[in-house]
Each structure stands twice: as C-alpha cells, then as structure tokens.
Design an enzyme around this catalytic site. Structure first.
Site, PDB file in Angstrom:
ATOM      1  N   GLY A 261       0.840  -1.195   0.000  1.00 50.95           N
ATOM      2  CA  GLY A 261       0.000   0.000   0.000  1.00 50.95           C
ATOM      3  C   GLY A 261       0.872   1.240   0.000  1.00 50.95           C
ATOM      4  O   GLY A 261       2.094   1.153  -0.152  1.00 50.95           O
TER       5      GLY A 261
ATOM      6  N   LYS B   9       3.630   3.280   6.778  1.00 49.85           N
ATOM      7  CA  LYS B   9       3.367   2.304   5.713  1.00 49.85           C
ATOM      8  C   LYS B   9       1.993   1.732   5.965  1.00 49.85           C
ATOM      9  O   LYS B   9       1.704   1.293   7.094  1.00 49.85           O
ATOM     10  CB  LYS B   9       4.391   1.172   5.761  1.00 49.85           C
ATOM     11  CG  LYS B   9       5.710   1.537   5.160  1.00 49.85           C
ATOM     12  CD  LYS B   9       6.556   0.283   5.019  1.00 49.85           C
ATOM     13  CE  LYS B   9       7.860   0.624   4.357  1.00 49.85           C
ATOM     14  NZ  LYS B   9       8.665  -0.559   4.110  1.00 49.85           N
TER      15      LYS B   9
ATOM     16  N   ASP C  56      18.993  -8.539   0.616  1.00 53.64           N
ATOM     17  CA  ASP C  56      18.578  -7.623  -0.456  1.00 53.64           C
ATOM     18  C   ASP C  56      19.181  -6.240  -0.206  1.00 53.64           C
ATOM     19  O   ASP C  56      18.506  -5.220  -0.319  1.00 53.64           O
ATOM     20  CB  ASP C  56      17.043  -7.545  -0.507  1.00 53.64           C
ATOM     21  CG  ASP C  56      16.555  -6.916  -1.812  1.00 53.64           C
ATOM     22  OD1 ASP C  56      17.377  -6.743  -2.739  1.00 53.64           O
ATOM     23  OD2 ASP C  56      15.362  -6.588  -1.908  1.00 53.64           O
TER      24      ASP C  56
HETATM   25  P1  AMP Z   1       9.242   0.365   0.817  1.00 53.36           P
HETATM   26  O1  AMP Z   1       7.929  -0.263   0.755  1.00 53.36           O
HETATM   27  O2  AMP Z   1       9.882   0.262   2.180  1.00 53.36           O
HETATM   28  O3  AMP Z   1      10.167  -0.045  -0.278  1.00 53.36           O
HETATM   29  O4  AMP Z   1       8.970   1.945   0.613  1.00 53.36           O
HETATM   30  C1  AMP Z   1       8.547   2.506  -0.623  1.00 53.36           C
HETATM   31  C2  AMP Z   1       9.102   3.906  -0.771  1.00 53.36           C
HETATM   32  O5  AMP Z   1       8.577   4.740   0.257  1.00 53.36           O
HETATM   33  C3  AMP Z   1      10.591   3.979  -0.600  1.00 53.36           C
HETATM   34  O6  AMP Z   1      11.264   3.769  -1.809  1.00 53.36           O
HETATM   35  C4  AMP Z   1      10.796   5.368  -0.095  1.00 53.36           C
HETATM   36  O7  AMP Z   1      10.836   6.277  -1.153  1.00 53.36           O
HETATM   37  C5  AMP Z   1       9.555   5.628   0.727  1.00 53.36           C
HETATM   38  N1  AMP Z   1       9.838   5.342   2.143  1.00 53.36           N
HETATM   39  C6  AMP Z   1       9.710   4.185   2.791  1.00 53.36           C
HETATM   40  N2  AMP Z   1      10.040   4.319   4.078  1.00 53.36           N
HETATM   41  C7  AMP Z   1      10.398   5.599   4.259  1.00 53.36           C
HETATM   42  C8  AMP Z   1      10.852   6.360   5.383  1.00 53.36           C
HETATM   43  N3  AMP Z   1      11.018   5.816   6.580  1.00 53.36           N
HETATM   44  N4  AMP Z   1      11.110   7.662   5.198  1.00 53.36           N
HETATM   45  C9  AMP Z   1      10.963   8.203   3.981  1.00 53.36           C
HETATM   46  N5  AMP Z   1      10.555   7.548   2.898  1.00 53.36           N
HETATM   47  C10 AMP Z   1      10.258   6.259   3.025  1.00 53.36           C
END
Ligand code: AMP
Length: 998
Positions: A643, A663, A756
């Site tokens: 999501g 998230k 990863d």
């Molecule tokens: P992920 O599902 O963890 O791969 O997150 C998707 C995208 O959301 C990442 O590529 C980041 O650009 C952004 N994102 C995730 N976690 C963070 C965080 N703690 N702070 C800022 N951006 C985030």
C-alpha cells in the site's frame, strides 16, 4: 567613366587634405602668386631685375621678375623682397619656382653667361628697404635642374624649376630675401615663404594647441595637453612633441573621462540611469551589477537594493550580496569522544565566495536543565570560527554526553546585515563511549600452589561505567594459548595454575563502548607448596566457593528453565592472526564465536519471527502498538508492496512530536498479506542502531493496519544520489558508506542476513545519515522489482547478489558483504545501475568468469580496492563488516588516503574488469561520441557535440574547456566531468596508440 576619374581624383585630393591637416600645417608668410598688383620689390641696379606681367601655363596672370643680361660683363643684379614678418617662426622655408636659359643655346661668344643665381637673407626687427649688400647673408647658390632653349621658347614650353631652401634659426621679427644674379637668364616665376606648424590637435581627449616647431631640424617641442570637458589625466598629464616638420610625435599619457562619464565619439558622455562608471581604467559605463541600482545619470557607483550589501573590498562590478543561508546536509561522525562534523555549502551563498563557517558547541545538561557552552578544553581542528572548509574535527569532548553544535555560515556581508536573523543548522550528538583507558597496575595478592590473587585499580579514564574486567593470562613463554576470565570486581583469584610456574597477567576494562587496551604484562609466580596463609585463604575460599556454587547452581537452573545460557569463561588458542577455539565443546563455540570473533553473551541475537507460532505474538513482542489518534497522515511519499507510504507527525503522550513514515496495508488484504506486511515490523523492532531504520510502532487494532517508522527526509538512496549527481564530497560519500557498513555490522552481529542490500533499500535522512531498511520480505524478495527467478526457483536480485547465493542459495553475512560492495559502487557512481543494461544472464556469466564492475568515475582507489575485496569469489576472503567499518573510519580520518583516484583503465564504462588483475580489459570496442557521453552520464549533450562538429572521439580529444562552452556545456560540474574524461582518453591514446576505447 569621366565621372569615375573625377571622383577618384577627388578622393585622392581628399586623402591628401586629411594627411596634410593631420600631420602639419604650412603657413605662408609670402606668396608672390597671390599678390594681385605689383610686388613692389626693390631691384638694384635699376636695369637689372625687372617685374613683368605674364601668364602661367594655365594662362593665369602672374608676376615674375626676370633678368637676362648675359651679353654684358660683370653683372651683379640684386632683387630684394619686401619685409617678411616671421610671425614667431624660427625656421622658414623658401620655395622658388623659376626658369633658366641654357647658356649653350645662346649664340656664341657669351662667355659670361651663368646658369645659377644666389639667394640671401637679412634679418631685422624693423622695415628697412635700403639695399646694402653687406647686410645680407648667403642662403645658397641656386642652380636649375632644367634649363630651356630657344626651341622651348618657340614651343612655349615652360621648363619650370622648383627649389626649396630652409632658413633658420631666425630670431628677429622679420627678414628680407634677396636674389643676386651674376649674369644668367632667369625668370623668377614665384617665391613662396612659409613655415610649418603642428596644428591644433585633440588626441585621447586632450587638446594640443597650434605649435610652432623649434629652430633646429632635429628639435622636438614638448607640449602639455589640456583634458577636454569631463575628462582628466590618467596617471600623468598628456604630452606630445612637435617636430621641426610640424608633425606631432611621441604621445605620452592620456586623458580619460571622469567617473560617471564614458568616451563616445571623442567626447565624454554622461552615464545613463542604471549605468555607472567608477574607475578611470574602465572605458565605458557598465550596467549596474545584480541587486544594485543607479537612479541618476552620471553615477560613479551603484547602490545596493534593500537587504543586499557590499563591503569596501568588493570590486564595483560585483553584485550586491547578502548573508548565506544555513549549511546543508550536516552530518556528524562520532568517534569515541571526538566528533567529525561535515556539511555542504549553503543552498544560498548570498552571491559571495567568502563563505565561512562558525561552530558553537554546547553541552546538553542532564535532565533538560538547558545548555552550557563547551569550555576551552574542547579542541576544534583546524579551528572553531572562520572555517573555510566544510568540515571540522571536535576533539576532547566528554564521553557519554549530549552535545549540540550550532553550525553557522557567514560571509563578508553578514556583519552588515543587521536585521538578518542568522541561519543555523543544529547537530545533536551523543559522544560515545570512549573505551576505558588501560589499567595501569596489577598487584599480586596471596599466592598458592595453584592460584594467584590479583587486584588492580579502576583505569584513570573509565569513560563510562565499567561493566566488567577481563583478565588474560598464560604461562610464560607459552603464549600461543591463553585464558581469559572475567570479573566485575577489581580483584580476583586465578585458579587452576601449575605450581612453581611463572604466569603473565594482563587486565582490561569494558564499558558499553567496548574494551579498553590491555594493561602491560605483569609476571607473577605460583608457590611450590601450600603456604599457611594461602591454605587459610583457600579454606575461606572453599567456604565462599561452596556458597557461590550453591548460588550459581540456582542461577544456572533459572537460566536453563528460561531457555538461555550464560558463559563468562572462555579459553582460546591464538593461532597466528586468527582465533580458534580450544577446550570447548562445539555448542560453546557456536555461542561465543561469530564471524571469527568472540561473541559474548549479552549481545542480542536476531530472532526469526518464524519461530513464533502466532505471528501476531511476534509483532507485539517486538513492536509497540500505537493508537491511530496519535498519528496524522499528511502526504503520500511512496508506494510500497502492500500500500501507500505516507508521512506525518506522530504525537505520543509525554513525548515530543516527531515526523514519521507510515506504511499502510491496503484494504481487502488477506490474512496472509497482513502477516507478511507485519513481518517487517517484527524484524525491524528487534533492531536498535543509528544506521538501521527505527520502528516507532504498529497500528494493528484499527484499520488500515500501519507500520510507523522514523521519517527519512531524503527517501531512498539510489534516487537521492541520482538527483544529486556529483554534488557530494568524497568524504560525504564515504560517510554514507560508513553508516551503511555500520548498520550491516550490527545486523551481522545480530546474526541477521539481509539478502537484499542495495541502494534502493537504504533510506537517507536530512543529515545524510543512511539507514538500512526493507526487512519485510528479505527472505522471499517478492517485493523487489530487481529480483529475478533463478534456475533453482528462488527470486534473487542478481546484480547485487554473491555468486554462491545465486548458485546454491548460500545467503550469509559474507554474501551481504558482496551486496555491500555493489552498494559502494552505486554510491560512488551516484546511483548508476550496476552492470548497466547487461542482461541478468550476462551478469551471472561475467561474474562467473571473474569479471567485475570497473571503478566508478572519480572513485578513490582505496574504495575501489575495498569493492573488489567484497567481490572475492571465495566468500571467506571477503572482508567482514567490522573490518569494512574500521577501514572506512581510517579513510575518513585520513582523507589524503582518498586522493588517489582509480586508474583510468579501471573506469572502462561498459566493460568489466578482470578481477584477478584488477586491470582494465583491453578489448574494448571503439565507441561513438554518443556512447561515450552516455557512459559518463552526459548523454544529454550528444546532439550539441554533433551539431558543434565533434562527431568522432578523435575530434573530441582535441577539445578545450572553451570548446565545451562553445558547444553549449555551460555547467561547471559537467565541464569538469567531460574534460576529465577527455584527458583520460588522451592518456589512453598516448599509452596504447590505439583507437579510443573508453
Ligand atoms: P518500501 O515499501 O519500504 O520499499 O517503501 C517505498 C518507498 O517509500 C521507498 O522507496 C521510499 O521512497 C519511501 N519510504 C519508505 N520508508 C520511508 C521512510 N522511513 N522515510 C521516507 N521515505 C520512506
């Protein structure tokens, strides 16, 4: 045609006029031709010279004086002019036009016939027409170049002679000229007397008046010029020199327009509104520089707009400037009680190059009692204020103490900007954990046959709370194996020793920062027999031991019941450079040795959430449940597998508000998806490290289900680097890599294998701190677009994964090290895709054949060596994360070690490098300009290069910075990048004499 001839003639006349006017003036004092009536000259005797009205060759009336008494002997006929005023001239010129009869053409017998006559002059201040020969001074005897005959007379051909003589120096008001004939046949057609004058001249804005030359032919008359309106002398008054020929020579100095005026068409014109001229040396009025204005004409300077300033030393053509904004990307690197602060130049330098930085250091007082300025004991290297570099080392801080550093950027106008609120960036730092200093003295207590009592004092600088001491001992000269025991006290009895033997003892202390250095060696010997005291002591020891044993038994039983174990007595053999275990059962080894290092109980180990039957229990074991009312979602920042990822403030009661990433699990999920989603929180919640993304908590009791983590302002590292291509110093990049390595060291110490590790899974905060993230499905890798199915079915991000992990799923910390090497490469190439567009199959094949990625552009050699080490085929040969951290720390502390950049042959951009030799492959194919530009990420300029005529690399190698600007590469950073690559191509060509392979 006639017209043309006429106009050409006119043109010639025109230029003749100009050159005459330009060079000199001639001023007639007498011109016999211009006199209309009789000349009235005096002839003596009366029957000598006579005045005759004639016509010239153009039939214009002229007055001539003639004499032709060639038939008579003893002629002495004088003719003198009227009084000629000199008008101040000291040297005059006499131009005579005359005809003279050829004596040979006369009938024979005229032996007295002459073909010359004499010219005389007599200077006088008053008119005096009396003819007295004796007064006259001879000028010259005049002969004819051409004389005429009877025949010529018949044809009416006038063979006119022209002779010019000069006369000087003259000092009287005037003079007479006289012509003496001694028996020739002469017609004096015209006499012109003139002098030369340097004419009035305006040159270089200076006026020079009409000037009469000096009396001597070689004399120069110096004249000082006057500067014309609104001009002034530049350095010295202008001067010119008037030659005897009436020409201006040797100009010295000049006038220039006064400030506020500019020279135009030989005059000084006032500067228009919006323009200024301040310096005499500049030629024209200039437009006011940016942020300044000239509201009136004739400005000598421009005044700054509001909020902009200038200091005295700023050149007038410099824009008005203002104070800089705050420094950016400030990061801190704590090394025990030192902090290395580094930052980037402010976004807004205020338009000045003299940006300097000041540091204000404050110690945070415990219990929120405020701040206290750091005392004089804290050292700043190179200094605290006026730093021109973007880094400083702060040393001698107290350990375990919070500090706040205010980092301020100032420039030359900061002082002038009174109303300006200074812009700071604050860095809050907690000093580590300096390891304790060594124990200085170890004393021997009682000594038994098989035991020695030891005691020691706490180290001088414990730098924290001492958790325990480690006592290392071995029998003298048997130092290939030793024993380590631990004690929480500053004394202990070492038992199990051989009688009558010498033992070496060393003690070291441990705080939360780790171990201090061992003390020096102390040598003590056991007794050959049991002493009374020692036996007494032994008896009491036995009593104590029995009590302790009972207590221990209870403790051990307790531990066994809770499923944990504890061991604080480790025996090791030291085998050359590595550790190996002895006297231990295999299980013990597993517990205490990790990555070749002793791992003491108390260091937490990662617990696989799979070991929990109920995944919900795992989540709540490791993650705090947060009430959704404490969270506000402000905006979406990314898309995750399950999501959206949003950000917003988290306000937990009693805590200060912080920004968090949220998230979310999208609606309509299955139970399996919920479990998978929360999996990440179960893992992340177990970690607590500054370089691992911190879990704030989870929301599971309301919908949507959320995972709340700290917010990382700069998002994922790969995108961040691509966006900021070329913007960071090497030290900043190494600082980022150090952070990632430190996070990975922690994970590997915890026994967690990431699987990863890639720049896309690293997040970056506003201080450039990098944190490892993406623990979600690290074992399954379903969410990673880079992951590809291998022949064995699993999905693996091929480009980042070690060969053994691809081949037989051997995922270990050593395979994480391989991935770390790839991350290093990504970082140093600012987010370039590893192996570019090679297919996964080709990557596997190339790596298998021992080819590796070449060193990125501008990559320090030391870092490339580290990458290559990470890519050792044999996984045990790869460095461990703690070695990587240690090496990077060393490089940061010694930035000169980063100066040497990777040899150009390692940078072959579409080639892989033979791993064994680490040298460039020489089989590169010849590339086009476009491919070359693409390879250095400057592909956007391809069209401009081709349009500019640089269609081959051979031509490109001839380019200069100027050529680059001409084709339209205007950004300094890009120019530098391209020029560096061109230089390397040149070196390559010179070295190989081969076509250009880049
Ligand atoms: P992920 O599902 O963890 O791969 O997150 C998707 C995208 O959301 C990442 O590529 C980041 O650009 C952004 N994102 C995730 N976690 C963070 C965080 N703690 N702070 C800022 N951006 C985030």
């Amino acid at each position: 045609m006639t017209c043309l001839v006429a106009s050409v003639l006119l043109l010639i006349l025109f230029f003749m006029c100009i050159s005459v006017v330009q060079h000199f003036d001639t001023l007639n004092l007498l011109d016999s031709r211009s006199v209309m009536g009789d000349l009235g000259w005096v002839a003596y005797p009366k029957n000598g010279w006579e005045e005759i009205g004639e016509v010239d060759e153009d039939y214009a009336p002229i007055h001539t004086y003639q004499v032709c008494r060639v038939m008579e002997q003893n002629q002495n006929n004088w003719l003198h002019t009227n009084w000629i005023l000199t008008e101040g001239a000291q040297r005059v010129y006499i131009e005579l036009k005359f005809t003279l009869r050829d004596c040979n053409s006369l009938p024979g017998g005229v032996g007295t016939c002459k073909e010359t006559f004499n010219m005389y002059y007599y200077e006088t201040d008053e008119e005096d027409r009396a003819m007295k020969e004796s007064r006259y001074i001879k000028v010259d005897t005049i002969a004819a170049d051409e004389s005429f005959t009877e025949l010529d007379l018949g044809d009416r051909v006038m063979k006119l002679n022209t002779e010019v003589r000069d006369l000087g120096p003259l000092s009287r008001k005037g003079f007479y000229l006289a012509f003496q004939d001694l028996g020739a046949c002469i017609a004096l057609v015209s006499v012109r007397v003139f002098y030369k004058r340097c004419p009035f001249l305006v040159k270089s804005l200076a006026e020079f008046p009409d000037t009469i030359p000096g009396s001597e032919a070689s004399q120069l008359v110096e004249v000082v010029g006057h500067c014309i309106n609104n001009s002034m002398p530049l350095y010295e008054p202008p001067r010119m020199h008037c030659s005897a020929d009436g020409e201006w020579l040797v100009p010295i100095g000049k006038c220039v327009c006064k400030p506020g005026f500019e020279e135009m068409s030989g005059y000084c014109q006032v500067c228009k509104v919006g323009f200024y001229r301040s310096q005499l040396e500049s030629s024209a009025c200039s437009k006011c520089p940016p942020h300044s204005v000239a509201r009136q004409t004739g400005a000598t300077s421009c005044s700054c707009e509001d909020e902009y300033h200038k200091i005295d030393s700023d050149p007038p053509n410099m824009a008005c400037t203002r104070p800089p904004s705050a420094p950016r990307n400030a990061i801190s690197n704590v090394n025990e009680t030192s902090v290395f602060l580094e930052w980037s130049i402010p976004m807004e330098t205020g338009g000045r190059k003299d940006v300097r930085y000041n540091i204000l250091c404050s110690r945070v007082l415990p219990d929120g009692r405020g701040l206290e300025e750091c005392g004089p004991n804290v050292r700043f290297l190179p200094r605290r204020v006026g730093l021109s570099n973007t880094s400083v080392m702060v040393a001698d801080l107290q350990s375990h103490t919070n500090y706040s550093f205010l980092l301020e950027a100032v420039n030359g106008v900061s002082e002038m900007a009174k109303d300006y609120t200074k812009q700071y960036v604050t860095l809050n730092v907690t000093t580590n954990q300096a390891a304790p200093s060594p124990v200085s003295v170890v004393r021997k207590g009682y000594t038994g046959k098989s035991s020695i009592g030891l005691s020691w004092a706490e180290p001088d600088r414990p730098n924290g709370i001492i958790l325990e001491y480690e006592i290392k001992y071995f029998e003298k000269e048997q130092d290939s194996s030793y024993t380590i025991i631990k004690s929480k006290e500053t004394e202990m009895v070492v038992e199990g020793l051989k009688a009558s033997s010498v033992y070496i003892f060393q003690v070291r202390a441990r705080t939360s920062a780790g171990y201090g250095a061992f003390s020096r060696r102390f040598e003590f010997q056991t007794s050959p027999y049991l002493t009374a005291t020692s036996e007494r002591a032994q008896a009491s020891i036995i009593a104590v031991a029995i009590t302790l044993a009972l207590v221990l038994l209870a403790v051990v039983a307790g531990f066994l019941l809770s499923g944990r174990s504890c061991c604080n007595h480790i025996h090791v053999y030291l085998v050359r450079c590595g550790y190996s275990k002895a006297k231990q059962d295999p299980e013990e080894e597993k517990m205490h040795f990790h990555n070749g290092h002793i791992k003491f109980p108390g260091v937490r180990t990662y617990i696989d959430p799979l070991t929990y039957e109920d995944p919900n229990q795992a989540v709540h074991e490791f993650a705090q449940e947060i009430d959704v009312s404490f969270i506000s979602i402000e905006r979406i920042i990314g898309a995750g597998e399950f999501g959206e990822v949003c950000c917003g403030p988290l306000r937990l009661p009693g805590k200060r508000e912080i920004q968090v990433a949220i998230k979310t699990l999208k609606a309509g999920y299955t139970e399996q998806q919920r479990r998978d989603f929360l999996w990440e929180a179960s893992i992340m919640g177990q970690f607590n490290h500054p370089n691992i993304i911190r879990l704030e908590g989870v929301v599971t009791k309301s919908k949507p289900v959320m995972i709340i983590t700290e917010y990382m302002e700069n998002g994922s590292l790969d995108t961040f680097l691509k966006k900021n291509d070329g913007q960071f110093t090497v030290i900043q990049l190494v600082g980022m890599l150090r952070g990632i390595a430190s996070g990975m060291r922690y994970l590997s110490d915890m026994g967690y294998v990431h699987r990863d590790l890639a720049a896309r899974n690293i997040l970056v905060n506003s201080n450039l701190v990098c944190k490892v993230s993406d623990f979600g499905l690290s074992r399954v890798l379903e969410d990673d677009a880079e992951a590809a199915y291998t022949t064995r079915g699993g999905k693996i991000p091929i480009r980042w994964t070690a060969p053994e992990a691809i081949a037989y799923r051997k995922f270990t910390s050593a395979s994480d090290v391989w991935s770390y090497g790839i991350v290093m490469w990504e970082v140093m190439s600012y987010g370039e895709r590893p192996y570019w567009e090679m297919s996964n199959q080709d990557v596997i094949k190339a790596v298998e054949e021992n080819y590796r990625l070449p060193g990125p552009m501008d990559c320090p050699e030391a870092l490339y060596h580290l990458m290559m080490d990470c890519w050792q085929r044999e996984r045990t040969n790869r460095p461990k994360f703690d070695e990587i951290v240690c090496l990077l720390d060393k490089l940061i502390r010694n930035p000169s070690s980063l100066k040497k950049l990777v040899n150009s042959s390692h940078r072959v951009s579409n080639l892989l490098v033979e791993h064994a030799s680490a040298e460039g492959d020489c089989s590169a194919r010849t590339k086009s300009v476009g491919e070359w530009l693409d390879s250095i990420k400057m592909g956007r300029y391809t069209e401009l290069f081709v349009e500019g005529g640089y269609s081959s690399l051979e031509m490109v190698t001839q380019m200069t910075s100027e050529d680059l600007r001409r084709v339209g590469v205007n950004l300094a950073g890009h120019q530098k990048k391209i020029i560096t690559s061109i230089q390397e191509m040149r070196v390559h060509m010179n070295n190989t004499n081969s076509p250009i392979n880049i």
